[in-house]
Write an enzyme that holds these catalytic residues in place. Structure first.
Site, PDB file in Angstrom:
ATOM      1  N   GLU A  11       0.843  -1.206   0.000  1.00 30.02           N
ATOM      2  CA  GLU A  11       0.000   0.000   0.000  1.00 30.02           C
ATOM      3  C   GLU A  11       0.880   1.259   0.000  1.00 30.02           C
ATOM      4  O   GLU A  11       0.570   2.244  -0.680  1.00 30.02           O
ATOM      5  CB  GLU A  11      -0.935   0.003   1.201  1.00 30.02           C
ATOM      6  CG  GLU A  11      -1.933   1.125   1.192  1.00 30.02           C
ATOM      7  CD  GLU A  11      -2.950   1.029   0.071  1.00 30.02           C
ATOM      8  OE1 GLU A  11      -3.072   2.013  -0.684  1.00 30.02           O
ATOM      9  OE2 GLU A  11      -3.618  -0.003  -0.056  1.00 30.02           O
ATOM     10  N   GLU A  44       1.596   6.567  -6.881  1.00 28.15           N
ATOM     11  CA  GLU A  44       0.543   7.553  -7.172  1.00 28.15           C
ATOM     12  C   GLU A  44       1.064   8.979  -7.060  1.00 28.15           C
ATOM     13  O   GLU A  44       0.759   9.828  -7.905  1.00 28.15           O
ATOM     14  CB  GLU A  44      -0.631   7.371  -6.216  1.00 28.15           C
ATOM     15  CG  GLU A  44      -1.493   6.164  -6.496  1.00 28.15           C
ATOM     16  CD  GLU A  44      -2.630   6.018  -5.499  1.00 28.15           C
ATOM     17  OE1 GLU A  44      -2.668   6.776  -4.504  1.00 28.15           O
ATOM     18  OE2 GLU A  44      -3.481   5.148  -5.715  1.00 28.15           O
TER      19      GLU A  44
END
Length: 164
Positions: free
Chosen positions: A66, A73
């Site tokens: 994650e 991102e």
């Protein structure tokens, strides 16, 4: 002395990254709560040292993927502020890695925690004692607040210290 200063800085940068994710990414907070719940539940089982190692590594793999997803991102948002099909593919691939690690974690969890009699014992632990049930509800409220209200929306524009 310079070596220790660089080493201390590297730990500080790592801590900054961890806290950024906790503060800005809801999914990290969900994974942290899931890890705490899994570790609490494991107290009702008689796991071997190897099973605990597997459990801890599994939880950490999900959290780390994650964090890698978040890093990807952020970099993509910096490099491609508008919509880009290639940026979307990069983000989708990173999210897919998180999904696969999460599925693997669920499978490992089902294998490790699949003893129905132990699960019944855990249920009775909370259902038969109002104090334990109240504790569970209180902790659930705290977890909800941590997940839902514990962070801030990522609003960083991707500029470096020079404003570029």
């Amino acid at each position: 002395m310079e070596f220790f200063k660089k080493l201390l800085n590297s730990f500080r940068y790592a801590a900054n990254g961890i806290f950024f994710c906790i503060n800005h990414e809801t999914n990290i907070r969900i994974h942290i709560v899931a890890t705490i719940c899994v570790l609490f539940l494991s107290a009702f089982y008689e796991f071997t040292k190897e099973q605990y190692i597997l459990l801890i590594l599994t939880c950490l793999v999900v959290i780390c993927t994650e964090m890698i997803n978040t890093a990807i991102e952020v970099v993509i948002d910096k490099m491609s502020p508008g919509y880009s099909p290639l940026a979307k593919i990069g983000k989708d691939i990173a999210a897919g890695a998180v999904f696969l690690s999460s599925v693997a974690a669920v499978v490992i969890g089902v294998i490790l925690f699949g003893d129905i009699e132990k699960l019944k014992m855990v249920f009775r632990f909370f259902a038969e004692d109002i104090g334990n049930l109240a504790m569970l509800l209180g902790v659930a409220c705290i977890f909800y607040l941590f997940i839902a209200k514990g962070g801030r929306k990522r609003s960083i524009k991707g500029k470096n210290k020079n404003g570029n």
